[in-house]
Design an enzyme around this catalytic site. Structure first.
Site, short mmCIF file in Angstrom:
data_model
loop_
_atom_site.label_atom_id
_atom_site.label_comp_id
_atom_site.label_asym_id
_atom_site.label_seq_id
_atom_site.Cartn_x
_atom_site.Cartn_y
_atom_site.Cartn_z
N SER A 44 4.57 -5.92 7.53
CA SER A 44 3.47 -6.85 7.29
C SER A 44 3.63 -8.03 8.22
O SER A 44 4.74 -8.32 8.67
CB SER A 44 3.51 -7.34 5.83
OG SER A 44 2.65 -8.43 5.63
N TYR A 66 8.35 -11.61 -1.18
CA TYR A 66 7.61 -10.56 -0.47
C TYR A 66 7.91 -10.65 1.03
O TYR A 66 8.23 -9.64 1.68
CB TYR A 66 6.11 -10.69 -0.72
CG TYR A 66 5.28 -9.67 0.02
CD1 TYR A 66 5.25 -8.34 -0.39
CD2 TYR A 66 4.54 -10.03 1.15
CE1 TYR A 66 4.50 -7.40 0.30
CE2 TYR A 66 3.80 -9.09 1.84
CZ TYR A 66 3.77 -7.78 1.41
OH TYR A 66 3.03 -6.85 2.10
#
Length: 191
Positions: A65, A78
């Site tokens: 990501s 995250y």
């Protein structure tokens, strides 16, 4: 599975959870879940399939990501899992080439169910609004995987190897791209 279907030629580590929220000690279970799924899950799957990939000159593709390079308020754990995927991938690239090609794909917002699992109401609402306006589709990611044979190291958002019109918010980082010289980042700049 190997005896029935033959060895694996490609492994795509795509499992992930995105349980965004302000960091508190009350979310230990969510933090652990993200670490176990996003990072340790990719490591475990790679351990299981490594010999098969090596035997067949296979491909390892890790879906990371943009959070793997840019942490924001509310996504500390995250982001840590995605930074971990990037580091894991780079280490494996150096270790496993040329037998196994390691690819990392770092999309921005993707229209999936990831936001449905966010438990912090305010963060969930803000993230769903953001994703609704800017998200690319899972099909966009699949197309990147399909065309990763290109000699690219980095493709800016909105372009694929210099061609305008690629999915917005998508940046491809390919480790170990074929047909690049000693300085792949320099080799790509003119493309």
């Amino acid at each position: 599975m190997q005896s029935e279907l033959g060895g694996a030629d490609i492994l795509i580590n795509n499992a992930g959870v995105m349980l965004l929220a302000p960091f508190t000690s009350e979310q230990q279970a969510e933090h652990r879940q993200m670490l176990e799924v996003n990072l340790l899950g990719a490591i475990a799957a790679t351990e299981v399939f490594l010999d098969q990939l090596r035997d067949g000159g296979g491909d390892l593709i890790n879906i990371s990501s943009v959070a793997g390079r840019t942490a924001r308020s509310g996504n500390a754990v995250y982001a840590a899992t995605k930074w971990g995927i990037n580091g894991f991938s780079e280490g494996l690239r150096q270790e496993l080439q040329p037998d196994i090609r390691v690819t990392v794909i770092e999309p921005g917002a993707v229209a999936t169910e990831l936001t449905d699992h966010i438990t912090d109401a305010q963060t969930k609402h803000a993230t769903q609004e953001f994703v609704r306006d800017l998200a690319i589709t899972p099909q966009d990611i699949a197309e990147v995987i399909e065309v990763r044979e290109w000699d690219v190291v980095r493709v800016p958002p909105g372009t694929w190897r210099g061609y305008e019109g690629g999915p917005e918010g998508l940046e491809i980082l390919v480790f170990g791209a074929p047909n690049l010289g000693e300085n792949p980042r320099e080799d790509v700049e003119g493309q």
